[in-house]
Design a protein around this motif. Structure first.
Motif, PDB file in Angstrom:
ATOM      1  N   SER A 663      34.270 -18.420 -51.106  1.00  0.00           N
ATOM      2  CA  SER A 663      34.639 -17.795 -52.384  1.00  0.00           C
ATOM      3  C   SER A 663      34.373 -16.313 -52.267  1.00  0.00           C
ATOM      4  CB  SER A 663      33.842 -18.393 -53.545  1.00  0.00           C
ATOM      5  OG  SER A 663      32.465 -18.157 -53.367  1.00  0.00           O
ATOM      6  N   LEU A 664      34.712 -15.621 -53.225  1.00  0.00           N
ATOM      7  CA  LEU A 664      34.636 -14.159 -53.185  1.00  0.00           C
ATOM      8  C   LEU A 664      33.187 -13.692 -53.173  1.00  0.00           C
ATOM      9  CD1 LEU A 664      36.679 -11.809 -53.203  1.00  0.00           C
ATOM     10  CD2 LEU A 664      36.288 -11.604 -55.656  1.00  0.00           C
ATOM     11  N   ASP A 665      32.308 -14.432 -53.772  1.00  0.00           N
ATOM     12  CA  ASP A 665      30.931 -13.989 -53.802  1.00  0.00           C
ATOM     13  C   ASP A 665      30.227 -14.218 -52.470  1.00  0.00           C
ATOM     14  OD1 ASP A 665      29.705 -16.909 -55.638  1.00  0.00           O
ATOM     15  OD2 ASP A 665      30.980 -16.701 -53.882  1.00  0.00           O
ATOM     16  N   ASP A 666      30.919 -14.748 -51.505  1.00  0.00           N
ATOM     17  CA  ASP A 666      30.356 -14.868 -50.164  1.00  0.00           C
ATOM     18  C   ASP A 666      30.408 -13.555 -49.412  1.00  0.00           C
ATOM     19  OD1 ASP A 666      31.733 -18.207 -49.768  1.00  0.00           O
ATOM     20  OD2 ASP A 666      29.816 -17.506 -50.611  1.00  0.00           O
ATOM     21  N   PHE A 667      31.166 -12.585 -49.936  1.00  0.00           N
ATOM     22  CA  PHE A 667      31.171 -11.264 -49.343  1.00  0.00           C
ATOM     23  C   PHE A 667      29.916 -10.517 -49.807  1.00  0.00           C
ATOM     24  CE2 PHE A 667      35.160 -11.112 -47.196  1.00  0.00           C
ATOM     25  CZ  PHE A 667      36.025 -11.921 -47.906  1.00  0.00           C
ATOM     26  N   ALA A 668      29.376  -9.680 -48.949  1.00  0.00           N
ATOM     27  CA  ALA A 668      28.189  -8.916 -49.309  1.00  0.00           C
ATOM     28  C   ALA A 668      28.513  -7.817 -50.318  1.00  0.00           C
ATOM     29  CB  ALA A 668      27.557  -8.313 -48.058  1.00  0.00           C
ATOM     30  N   VAL A 669      29.660  -7.268 -50.205  1.00  0.00           N
ATOM     31  CA  VAL A 669      30.071  -6.186 -51.110  1.00  0.00           C
ATOM     32  C   VAL A 669      31.589  -6.147 -51.142  1.00  0.00           C
ATOM     33  CG1 VAL A 669      30.127  -4.420 -49.289  1.00  0.00           C
ATOM     34  CG2 VAL A 669      29.723  -3.750 -51.679  1.00  0.00           C
ATOM     35  N   ALA A 670      32.108  -5.649 -52.205  1.00  0.00           N
ATOM     36  CA  ALA A 670      33.562  -5.447 -52.350  1.00  0.00           C
ATOM     37  C   ALA A 670      33.798  -3.967 -52.607  1.00  0.00           C
ATOM     38  CB  ALA A 670      34.128  -6.297 -53.481  1.00  0.00           C
ATOM     39  N   ILE A 671      34.528  -3.370 -51.680  1.00  0.00           N
ATOM     40  CA  ILE A 671      34.806  -1.932 -51.756  1.00  0.00           C
ATOM     41  C   ILE A 671      36.298  -1.751 -51.984  1.00  0.00           C
ATOM     42  CG2 ILE A 671      34.669   0.255 -50.533  1.00  0.00           C
ATOM     43  CD1 ILE A 671      32.354  -0.925 -48.908  1.00  0.00           C
ATOM     44  N   VAL A 672      36.640  -1.018 -53.015  1.00  0.00           N
ATOM     45  CA  VAL A 672      38.050  -0.769 -53.351  1.00  0.00           C
ATOM     46  C   VAL A 672      38.319   0.709 -53.165  1.00  0.00           C
ATOM     47  CG1 VAL A 672      39.820  -0.904 -55.121  1.00  0.00           C
ATOM     48  CG2 VAL A 672      38.049  -2.662 -55.000  1.00  0.00           C
ATOM     49  N   ALA A 673      39.275   1.028 -52.298  1.00  0.00           N
ATOM     50  CA  ALA A 673      39.686   2.416 -52.040  1.00  0.00           C
ATOM     51  C   ALA A 673      41.127   2.573 -52.547  1.00  0.00           C
ATOM     52  CB  ALA A 673      39.577   2.751 -50.562  1.00  0.00           C
ATOM     53  N   THR A 674      41.294   3.316 -53.619  1.00  0.00           N
ATOM     54  CA  THR A 674      42.615   3.498 -54.219  1.00  0.00           C
ATOM     55  C   THR A 674      42.686   4.838 -54.911  1.00  0.00           C
ATOM     56  OG1 THR A 674      44.226   2.592 -55.784  1.00  0.00           O
ATOM     57  CG2 THR A 674      41.906   2.336 -56.338  1.00  0.00           C
TER      58      THR A 674
END
Lengths: 790, 209
Positions: A663-674
Motif C-alpha cells: 500500500s502507499l504507506d509502505d513508502f518511507a516518504v512521498a515527494i512530489v515535484a511539480t
C-alpha cells in the motif's frame, strides 16, 4: 287572373289564394269583413266606448257602403274590385273609414281628374281593410265629408263631383272642380243628432266612404263635434273655421287666398331655399314656389278637365317626391293592382311614400328626407307629421349625413382624448349590410320584413378596417423623451469602442531591446559569474525538509513523483536533483512515477545526472525504480494511492523495491515535484489519507509555492516539507553539503530579476509620460478644430 | 415528451458508477472497495485510450489540411514529420527512456519549451510597462508597487538587505498571497464538489447527447 303581392316576400300570387305560394304568408287577413264570422259583432266589448267598439267589428251594413266607397277609389278605367281587397284595415285605424258612409257630395258635372299613380307596393306587411259602416264612429258617419281629390282615385263619375265641398276647406285640400260652397250647404249634424244622423246617414247620405267625405267639410265646420278627433285633424277643422266665406273662385295656389289657406309649414319661405331640383313630368304653372322646390312625382293626367286644379292638387303631392328614383313611388297609381287595395289604398300609398322618402333620405342630395319626419316634424294642421316633415325638409338646407342624427358630437375631456388611439379602431359598419328601409330582417320572427328595427344591435356589424395600427396619442414632448430614453438604452447595450493604438512597431522594438539586454546580461553573468551575489540563507522550511530526509530509515523505498513540464526543467531540475541525491546518500531507494507523458523521460534525465556513491551511474532496479507514466490524471493518482502494485503492468515481484510495498504507506516518504498547483493539490488530496503518518514533501516552482503553502501551514500540516524555486534549491544544496549546481544559476537569476525590475519600472514611467503627452496633443488638436469650426 | 433511451442508459451508468466510487472511498467494505478499484482501472484504461484517439484525430486533421493545401499546411507537414521521426526514434531506441528518445528530449523538447518559458518572462515585462500607458488608477499603482517590492527584495544584494524589508516581504507573501491562495483553493474545492453532485444527480450530462 288578378294577382296580389305577398306582403312578406313581395312576389305576385293569384288573388284567390289565401297564403303565398312562395313563403306561405297569409294573403288574406284572418279576419275577413265578408265572412259571416266577421260580420258578427265582437263579444266582450261592452265596456268599450261606442266608437271604439264600432271600430272593432265590421258593420254588416257597411258591405253596402263598400261598393260606394270602392267607387270613390275607382280608377279611370272604371274597374273596381272591392272584393279583391287584399288588405284589411286595422280595427283601430279610424282614418281609413273616413268617407265610408259619407254621402256623396254634389258637384258640377265635371269628371273628377284622374291620376295615374306609380305605386310601390308596400312591403311593410300592413293589411288594409275597408271598414264597414258599423266600424266608423258616429261622428264620422254623420260627417258629410267632401272627398278631396287627392284622396280619391276615381274616374270620371267620381264622387268628388257630388260631394259637397266645404266652404271652409282650403282649396288645395279639396277637389279643384269642387268650388267651396256656402255655409248653407249640406252640413254635418251636431253631436246630439248623432243617432239621427246615424240613421239618416244610412238613408240619405251616399254609402261608404263617399258619404264620409261628403260630410267632411260640414264636419270640420263644427269642431266641437269632433272631440274624438286627433290633433292633426282637429287642427284642420280649426283652420277651416277661420276661412269663412265663399272661397275665391280663382283659388289658385298662387292666389293670396290660397296662400292663406295653406298651413304654415307650406307657406314658409324656407321651403324655397336649397331645394333639390327634381324632375317633373308635368309642372303645373300655379304650383307655389315652396312646393315647387319639393319636387313632384311623375304625374300623368290623361283626362284633366281642369288642368289648373289638377296641378294644384298634384303640386303638393308631387312635393313629396324626392327624385325620379325614389319619390316617384309616392304617387300611387290606380292600376289594376291597386283596385284590390280598397278605398283606403291611399293610406297604403302614403305609407309607401314614407318608405320612398326614407330611401330618399339616404341620398345626401335628397332634401326631402323623411328620416325623423315622424320624430321632429311639427304636425301641420290637417296632415300627418311625416307628411309635414317632408315639406319642412324641403325648406331646410341639406343636412350632412352626420347631422341626420340630432345628437351632437360629444366633447371629450382632454385626458380622455389623449387616451384615445389614433386612427386605430375606426370601426365601419358592415358595408354590405343595407340600412334603413332597405334592410331586410334576416333573423327572428320578423324575418323577411323591411324597415323593422334590427334584431341585432349595430355593434355586431362593426368590423375593423384593414391595416389599422393601434397607436397611442402622445405629444411632441413625450415623443422626444421617448427617443432620448431609447437612445440611452441602446448606448448601454453597446460596448465601448476602444481606440486601437498603433503599437506594432514600438512593441516589436521594445521586445527586441529587452530581449537583447537580458540575453547579454545573463550570458555575461553565466560565463563570468559576475556580479557575485550572496548566497541566500536557508529558510526554515528548507531546514525542515533536510531534517525530514535525514530521519528516514536507510534502504526504505521513497516515492518520488516527477510532474513538471520540460519547460520548467531549468528551475525544477536543480531542486529535484538535489533531493534525489540526498535520498541516494541516505540509502533510500527512490521509486519514480509521473502522471505526464514526458515524465519517464524527465525521470531518466534526472537519474542520469546523479551518480552513486561510487561515482557510478545509478542502476534501475537497484538504486532506483522508474515506474513510468501513470495515466488518468486524478483517477490515476487515486488508483495508485489505493493499490500501488496493481497500477502498473510490471509484476511487483520483478521489482525488488516494490516487493515490500503493498500500500502507499509502505513508502518511507512521498515527494512530489511539480510546477503546477493543480497537480500538487491533486496529489495532496489523493494520497494524504493513504499515507497515514508518512510525510508528504512538496518540491514546487516559485509560482506554485504560494498555492501549496496553505497545505504546509495548516494544522495538522498536510505537507510536511516545502521547498520552492531556485532559492530553495540553492539553500537545500548548501544544507546538504552537495556540490552546488544550483549556485551557478544564482547570479544570472539575481541579475535577471534586477534587470526585469528596471525594465518594468522604466517602461512604466515612459509609457505613462507618453500617454500624457499624447493626450495633451489630442486635446490641443481638438481645441484647435473646435476653434476653427467656431 | 420524447425520452431518449440512450441518454437514460448513459445517465444511469454514470450515476451508479459515481455512487459506487464515492461510497467505496468512505465505507471500508471489501466488495465495494474491490468494485471501486475495478471501476477506477477501467477509467484509467479509457483515459489512455482517449489519449491515443486524440493523437490519431490530430494526425488525421493535419493530414487532411496538408492534402487540401489549406492555410497552415506547412506547419501540419512539420508536425507530421516530427511525429513520424519521434515515433521512429522511440521504437528504435527501445522505449521512451532509450538513448534516442532521451536525446530528442534533452536536445529538442527541453530547449524549445524552455525558450517559450523565457519568452513569457519578456512578455510579462512588456505588459507591465504598458500598463501605465492607459489611465493610471489606484489598483494599478498598488499592483505595480507590490510587484517591484517583491522582486527587489528577492534579490540577494547587500544594499537591499535592510532591516525590515525581508520581514515585510515575508509578511506580504505569507499572509496576503497565501490568503488569496486559500480563497482560490476553497473555491476550487467547492466547485468540484458541486460539479460532482450535479453529475451524481443527473443534472449535468457532459457525456451524452
Amino acid at each position: 287572373m288578378e294577382e296580389v303581392r305577398c306582403p312578406m316576400c313581395g312576389k305576385p300570387n293569384p288573388a284567390d289564394l289565401d297564403v303565398c305560394r312562395f313563403c306561405e304568408a297569409r294573403l288574406r287577413p284572418v279576419w275577413d269583413p265578408e265572412s259571416p264570422a266577421s260580420s258578427e259583432p265582437s263579444t266582450g266589448d261592452e265596456d268599450l266606448p261606442d266608437w271604439l267598439r264600432s271600430l272593432g267589428t265590421p258593420d254588416p251594413k257597411g258591405s253596402e257602403a263598400e261598393p260606394a266607397a270602392e267607387e270613390l277609389w275607382e280608377d279611370q278605367s272604371g274597374e273596381s274590385d272591392a272584393e279583391s281587397a287584399d288588405f284589411t284595415l286595422d280595427a283601430g285605424d279610424w282614418l281609413s273609414r273616413i268617407g265610408v258612409d259619407a254621402p256623396p257630395h254634389s258637384t258640377e258635372d265635371v269628371p273628377p281628374p284622374t291620376y295615374e299613380y306609380q305605386i310601390e307596393e308596400p312591403d311593410d306587411g300592413f293589411e288594409w281593410r275597408v271598414p264597414e259602416d258599423e266600424d266608423l264612429p258616429d261622428w264620422l258617419k254623420r260627417a258629410e265629408i267632401e272627398q278631396p281629390d287627392w284622396l280619391k282615385r276615381t274616374e270620371s263619375t267620381g264622387p268628388a263631383a257630388d260631394v259637397p265641398v266645404a266652404a271652409d276647406l282650403p282649396e288645395w285640400l279639396i277637389e279643384p272642380t269642387a268650388l267651396p260652397q256656402a255655409p248653407g250647404a249640406e252640413t254635418v249634424g251636431d253631436a246630439d243628432s248623432e243617432p239621427q244622423a246615424e240613421e239618416s246617414g244610412a238613408q240619405e247620405q251616399p254609402t261608404g266612404l263617399e258619404a264620409e267625405f261628403d260630410s267632411l267639410p260640414d264636419l270640420l265646420a263644427e269642431p266641437e263635434a269632433f272631440t274624438d278627433l286627433p290633433e292633426w285633424l282637429a287642427g284642420a277643422a280649426e283652420l277651416s273655421q277661420t276661412e269663412v266665406g265663399a272661397a275665391d273662385s280663382s283659388g289658385a295656389p298662387g292666389s293670396p287666398d290660397f296662400q292663406a289657406d295653406l298651413p304654415d309649414w307650406i307657406t314658409s319661405d324656407a321651403a324655397t331655399q336649397d331645394a333639390p331640383d327634381l324632375e317633373f313630368r308635368e309642372t303645373p304653372a300655379d304650383i307655389p314656389s315652396q312646393l315647387e322646390s319639393i319636387g313632384a312625382p311623375s304625374v300623368e293626367s290623361p283626362a284633366k278637365t281642369d288642368a289648373a286644379a289638377d296641378d294644384d292638387l298634384a303640386a303638393w303631392l308631387s312635393a313629396l317626391e324626392a327624385d325620379d328614383d325614389a319619390v316617384g313611388d309616392v304617387i300611387l297609381s290606380k292600376a289594376d293592382e291597386t283596385e284590390a287595395e280598397g278605398d283606403l289604398s291611399w293610406l297604403s300609398e302614403l305609407e309607401a311614400a314614407q318608405t320612398g322618402l326614407d330611401l330618399v333620405a339616404d341620398d345626401a342630395a335628397d332634401a326631402l328626407s323623411v328620416e325623423g319626419a315622424f320624430d321632429d316634424a311639427p304636425a301641420p294642421s290637417g296632415l300627418p307629421g311625416w307628411l309635414g316633415q317632408a315639406a319642412a325638409e324641403a325648406e331646410t338646407p341639406e343636412k350632412p349625413p352626420e347631422a341626420a342624427d340630432d345628437l351632437g358630437v360629444a366633447e371629450l375631456p382632454s385626458w380622455l382624448q389623449a387616451m384615445r388611439p389614433l386612427g386605430a379602431t375606426e370601426f365601419a359598419p358592415h358595408a354590405s349590410a343595407p340600412t334603413g328601409e332597405d334592410q331586410v330582417e334576416g333573423a327572428g320572427p320578423l324575418a323577411g320584413l323591411r324597415g323593422v328595427l334590427p334584431a341585432e344591435p349595430d355593434i355586431t356589424r362593426i368590423e375593423k378596417t384593414a391595416a389599422d395600427i393601434v397607436r397611442l396619442q402622445i405629444s411632441d414632448a413625450q415623443e422626444v423623451q421617448v427617443k432620448l430614453l431609447s437612445e440611452m438604452i441602446e448606448l448601454e447595450a453597446q460596448s465601448p469602442t476602444v481606440i486601437p493604438r498603433s503599437t506594432t512597431a514600438t512593441g516589436a522594438a521594445l521586445r527586441l531591446a529587452v530581449s537583447l539586454l537580458l540575453l547579454v546580461s545573463l550570458l555575461v553573468a553565466i560565463f563570468t559569474g559576475l556580479p557575485a551575489y550572496r548566497l541566500p540563507l536557508p529558510p526554515a522550511e528548507v531546514v525542515h525538509a533536510v531534517q525530514l530526509i535525514e530521519s528516514l530509515p536507510a534502504g526504505a523505498p521513497a516515492l518520488v513523483i516527477v510532474d513538471y513540464e520540460p519547460g520548467y526543467s531549468a528551475e525544477m531540475d536543480p531542486l529535484t536533483r538535489s533531493v534525489v541525491v540526498h535520498l541516494i546518500q541516505r540509502g533510500l531507494v527512490p521509486v519514480f512515477v509521473s502522471t505526464l507523458p514526458t515524465g519517464p523521460m524527465q525521470i531518466q534525465r534526472l537519474v542520469t545526472a546523479v551518480r552513486a556513491d561510487d561515482g557510478q551511474p545509478l542502476e534501475s532496479g537497484r538504486h532506483y525504480t522508474n515506474l513510468g507514466y501513470l495515466p488518468g490524471g486524478a483517477l490515476g493518482m487515486a488508483n495508485f494511492a489505493a493499490a500501488p502494485r496493481s497500477a502498473f503492468v510490471l509484476d511487483g515481484s520483478e521489482v525488488p523495491a516494490l516487493q515490500p510495498v503493498d500500500s502507499l504507506d509502505d513508502f518511507a516518504v512521498a515527494i512530489v515535484a511539480t510546477e503546477s498547483p493543480e497537480r500538487a493539490r491533486g496529489w495532496v488530496e489523493q494520497t494524504r489519507f493513504r499515507l497515514g503518518d508518512r510525510p508528504l514533501m512538496m518540491l514546487t516552482s516559485a509560482q506554485a509555492e504560494p498555492l501549496v503553502r496553505p497545505y504546509y501551514d495548516s494544522a495538522p500540516a498536510q505537507v510536511a516539507a516545502l521547498v520552492g524555486g531556485l532559492r530553495g534549491a540553492v539553500a537545500y544544496e548548501i544544507n546538504t553539503g552537495q556540490v552546488s549546481t544550483a549556485a551557478g544559476s544564482w547570479s544570472p537569476y539575481n541579475l535577471g530579476l534586477i534587470l526585469a525590475t528596471i525594465f518594468m519600472v522604466l517602461g512604466g514611467v515612459v509609457s505613462w509620460m507618453g500617454s500624457r503627452i499624447t493626450g495633451r496633443r489630442e486635446q490641443q488638436a481638438v481645441k484647435g478644430a473646435s476653434g476653427r469650426n467656431e | 415528451m420524447k425520452t431518449d433511451l440512450g441518454s437514460v442508459i448513459l445517465s444511469a451508468v454514470a450515476v451508479v458508477s459515481g455512487v459506487i466510487v464515492l461510497l467505496g472511498a468512505f465505507l471500508p467494505i471489501s466488495p465495494l472497495a474491490e468494485l471501486r478499484a475495478l471501476l477506477l482501472d477501467w477509467a484509467m484504461i479509457l483515459t489512455a485510450v482517449a489519449g491515443v484517439v486524440g493523437v490519431v484525430y490530430l494526425l488525421g486533421l493535419h493530414w487532411s489540411r496538408l492534402r487540401q493545401g489549406q492555410k497552415g499546411a506547412a506547419g501540419s507537414a512539420a508536425m507530421l514529420a516530427a511525429f513520424a521521426i519521434t515515433l521512429a526514434v522511440i521504437f528504435l531506441s527501445g522505449g521512451p527512456v532509450g538513448g534516442g528518445s532521451l536525446w530528442l528530449y534533452n536536445h529538442v523538447l527541453v530547449p524549445i519549451e524552455s525558450s517559450l518559458t523565457a519568452l513569457l518572462a519578456v512578455t510579462l515585462i512588456i505588459a507591465f510597462s504598458r500598463m501605465f500607458a492607459r489611465k493610471l488608477s489606484l489598483p494599478r499603482l498598488i499592483f505595480a508597487v507590490v510587484v517591484v517590492f517583491v522582486l527587489i527584495t528577492a534579490v540577494a544584494l547587500p544594499a537591499i538587505d535592510i532591516w525590515g524589508l525581508r520581514d515585510l516581504r515575508a509578511w506580504l507573501v505569507n499572509v496576503w498571497a497565501v490568503a488569496g491562495a486559500r480563497g482560490i483553493l476553497l473555491g476550487i474545492a467547492l466547485g468540484a464538489a458541486a460539479a460532482g453532485l450535479r453529475i451524481l444527480f443527473g443534472a449535468e450530462r457532459p457525456y451524452g447527447r
